[in-house]
Motif scaffolding. Structure first.
Motif, PDB file in Angstrom:
ATOM      1  N   LEU A 197       0.834  -1.197   0.000  1.00 23.62           N
ATOM      2  CA  LEU A 197       0.000   0.000   0.000  1.00 23.62           C
ATOM      3  C   LEU A 197       0.872   1.252   0.000  1.00 23.62           C
ATOM      4  O   LEU A 197       0.576   2.232  -0.696  1.00 23.62           O
ATOM      5  CB  LEU A 197      -0.927  -0.004   1.216  1.00 23.62           C
TER       6      LEU A 197
ATOM      7  N   MET B 126       0.791   4.337  -2.671  1.00 23.50           N
ATOM      8  CA  MET B 126       0.614   5.746  -2.313  1.00 23.50           C
ATOM      9  C   MET B 126       1.699   6.611  -2.955  1.00 23.50           C
ATOM     10  O   MET B 126       1.419   7.682  -3.502  1.00 23.50           O
ATOM     11  CB  MET B 126       0.661   5.907  -0.788  1.00 23.50           C
TER      12      MET B 126
ATOM     13  N   GLU C 228       1.236   6.862  -6.757  1.00 27.60           N
ATOM     14  CA  GLU C 228       0.159   7.786  -7.135  1.00 27.60           C
ATOM     15  C   GLU C 228       0.670   9.222  -7.171  1.00 27.60           C
ATOM     16  O   GLU C 228       0.344   9.984  -8.090  1.00 27.60           O
ATOM     17  CB  GLU C 228      -1.004   7.687  -6.145  1.00 27.60           C
TER      18      GLU C 228
ATOM     19  N   ALA D 124      -4.429   5.071 -10.073  1.00 26.75           N
ATOM     20  CA  ALA D 124      -4.539   3.984  -9.098  1.00 26.75           C
ATOM     21  C   ALA D 124      -4.257   2.640  -9.737  1.00 26.75           C
ATOM     22  O   ALA D 124      -4.401   2.465 -10.959  1.00 26.75           O
ATOM     23  CB  ALA D 124      -5.935   3.979  -8.459  1.00 26.75           C
TER      24      ALA D 124
ATOM     25  N   LEU E  74      -4.489   0.334  -4.442  1.00 30.91           N
ATOM     26  CA  LEU E  74      -4.852   1.682  -4.015  1.00 30.91           C
ATOM     27  C   LEU E  74      -6.334   1.941  -4.248  1.00 30.91           C
ATOM     28  O   LEU E  74      -6.991   2.620  -3.439  1.00 30.91           O
ATOM     29  CB  LEU E  74      -4.007   2.708  -4.761  1.00 30.91           C
TER      30      LEU E  74
END
Length: 636
Positions: A381, A385, A388, A414, A418
């Protein structure tokens, strides 16, 4: 009036033109009485509020010499942020007099000027020769050799200077650790790209010229092939034409290795490693033959351009345009900017400039969200992040989108991981893509999970950190550090009477020493309270409904992230100016100063003429006088 102002772009008395002196005379007549009656009580002396001593501006010369300091003062007044609540305010007549005086400041024509020998003592506009940053080194090795270095193979991360970027020469130190990393990396990538297997070596693209036979009987042919190969490789790596004497020095390494009965590829590896550990590769050196302000060479211009857009070395097309000097031509240069932005390597604008601008350069390397509160947070994750953020900034330039997409967009970038985090459906087999949104709760940098996580504490959100981030990184407004001896929020409210974070902050803001800054920061942060500490949407905090409404000192009111972004778009001019300054500082690799103000103004003008489309900003920076010129110290 509680103001914190950075003193930049000041003038000496000798530099004041007659127009500026007349402007200063109006200060003593119309503005000084306002300062004395409304401001001097708090802003008098070295220990004055916000580190702004207005008592020193008692004459026309001192006021006129203060330069753009007054712009910052005026912005706070125009936004009704000053005077703070509880202080005598300015009436309409006083505000009008101040604004009229400021707007009538004579303009200086500094667009085509840099420092001179006489001004170098106070002007920091000259650019130091510097080494490649960690990112530039990695990308350059990748583009030269075709091999991506891992994080463990790279030199240490770089510090920041100037406008907050690692491209500033006086922050790029070279340590023994750097040298060791360069030696190990050069050895590793060249050995991998040119193994003993001839077919594998051919596929690397590093052998544009090969002898027909690779045995000792073809020694002369092999040497000539090696010489041509090294000349081409060094030219690209060193980003300029290579002199015959330099090639011959490389060839001595080849000859020595070949003389030890090494075969052609083994002998060639030695000088190619030398190319990658040479200062000509590791350092961005803009040499000169005389002092003063000079235009950089076309090859130096190609290097500046490729470092700005790709954070890497120029490609063959740029080198050829530099060879025939056509890169100096405006239309050619504009065309190259567009070509380079369309190239996948322009991702570097997001990864290098974007992450540093957003304060995300070390995202994932510092404190992590508490695993007990946020068990869903993991490395996958975290990577999403960060990715992105890179794609959001780079995508604006690659797609020539308006700069305001960075504040409010109808899309995000994404992957399935995400997307799940955001509550968006995306097939598991999907790759990274632009995803259209049904509403404006997300979209833009404010609502990215990376930013929301960075501006939170490990166990909870922080409207203060988020509000401060918006003020400083989006709007370019400086926020001073908190006064000494102010207790932390948790310590101040251990009684438990205030249940929600917002209630605790409301109590905190009643302190006079806290109110002036928190009245600016907290409302902005409240607008993002629907996002938890890792950027997920939520409706409750501690079992209570989220109150995401905010009211700014300017009188603007909003509720929730969508309305907050509308308010920020009303201040789009502040964002544009701040963003232009950040990108220009990144491109020039130094602190900006008064000589750069008109470059910023020209960029803003061109942006407005082109519907804020981002590519024109890169063009204007590349065409600007400071980008194509530099100051060189005079030789003794």
């Amino acid at each position: 009036m509680l103001l914190t102002i950075g003193f930049a772009s000041t003038l000496s008395a000798e530099e004041l033109t007659p127009e500026l002196k007349a402007w200063g005379d109006r200060y003593t007549k119309d503005i000084l009485p306002v300062i004395k009656s409304r401001c001097i009580e708090c802003h008098d002396g070295a220990e004055s509020e916000g580190s702004l001593d207005l008592a020193k501006f008692t004459s026309s010369e001192s006021a006129a010499s203060a330069g753009d300091m007054w712009d910052r003062v005026a912005r706070r007044i125009r936004q009704n942020e000053m005077p703070p609540e509880g202080s005598p305010g300015l009436n309409d007549q006083q505000k009008g007099a101040f604004n009229h005086w400021l707007d009538s400041r004579p303009k200086q024509d500094l667009c085509n000027q840099l420092a001179s020998d006489e001004t170098q003592s106070w002007y920091r506009g000259h650019v130091m020769s510097r080494r490649l940053t960690r990112t530039e080194y990695r990308n350059s090795v990748r583009d030269l050799v075709g091999i991506e270095l891992s994080d463990s193979e790279l030199p240490p991360s770089d510090g920041a200077g100037g406008e907050g970027f690692d491209t500033v020469g006086d922050s790029l130190f070279t340590s023994p650790i750097h040298l060791e990393a360069y030696l190990m990396s050069a050895n590793r990538v060249i050995e991998a790209a040119l193994p003993d297997d001839v077919d594998v070596a051919k596929s690397s693209g590093l052998l544009p010229v090969l002898p027909k036979e690779l045995d000792p009987e073809s020694k002369l042919e092999a040497r000539e092939a090696a010489k041509q190969t090294l000349s081409k490789f060094a030219r690209r790596a060193w980003r300029r034409p290579v002199e015959d004497a330099e090639v011959e020095r490389l060839m001595t390494l080849y000859d020595a290795a070949y003389g030890r009965n090494a075969h052609y590829l083994a002998a060639l590896r030695q000088p190619m490693k030398a190319v990658l550990i040479s200062p000509h590769f590791l350092f961005v050196v803009e040499s000169e033959h005389a002092g003063g302000v000079q235009r950089i060479t076309p090859h130096q211009l190609a290097t500046r351009l490729s470092l700005l857009i790709w954070s890497s070395v120029p490609d063959e097309r740029l080198m050829q345009l530099a060879d025939n000097q056509s890169l100096y031509e405006e239309e050619v240069l504009r065309g190259e900017v567009r070509r380079m932005l369309a190239d996948p390597r322009s991702r570097a604008l997001g990864e290098n400039f974007g992450l540093q601008w957003l304060g995300l350069k070390e995202f994932g390397n510092g404190p992590r969200p508490d695993g007990e509160v946020f068990p869903e947070y993991n490395d996958q994750l975290m990577y999403g992040m960060r990715e992105e953020a890179i794609r959001t900034v780079a995508g604006v330039f690659q797609n020539d989108a308006p700069l305001t997409d960075l504040i409010d967009a109808d899309y995000i970038y994404a992957d399935p991981t995400l997307a799940r985090h955001y509550g968006i459906d995306l097939p598991e087999e999907a790759t990274w893509q632009q995803v259209k949104l049904d509403d404006r709760q997300r979209g833009g940098v404010l609502t990215m999970a990376s930013v929301l996580t960075t501006t939170s504490y490990p166990r909870r959100t922080s409207p203060v950190l988020r509000g401060r981030w918006i003020l400083e990184e989006v709007l370019g407004s400086r926020v001073p550090p908190p006064p000494p001896n102010v207790p932390a929020l948790e310590e101040e409210h251990e009684s438990g009477k205030a249940t929600t974070l917002r209630e605790r902050l409301e109590i905190h803001r009643k302190k006079a020493e806290c109110a002036s800054c928190h009245n600016r920061m907290d409302p902005l942060g409240f607008g993002l309270e629907n996002f938890d500490g890792i950027g997920r949407w939520r409706d409750l905090d501690n079992g209570q409904p989220i109150d995401s409404a905010g009211a700014l000192p300017s009188g603007d009111k909003f509720s929730g992230p969508a309305e907050l972004k509308v308010i920020l778009l009303k201040r789009s001019g502040d964002f544009q100016k701040h963003f232009v300054k950040k990108l220009l500082g990144f491109a020039l690799g130094r602190q900006l100063n008064k000589f750069d103000n008109c470059i910023v103004d020209q960029c803003l003008k061109r942006l407005r003429e082109n519907d804020l489309k981002s590519a024109v900003l890169i063009e204007e920076i590349a065409l600007s006088y400071p980008f194509q010129h530099r100051y060189f110290k005079s030789k003794p």
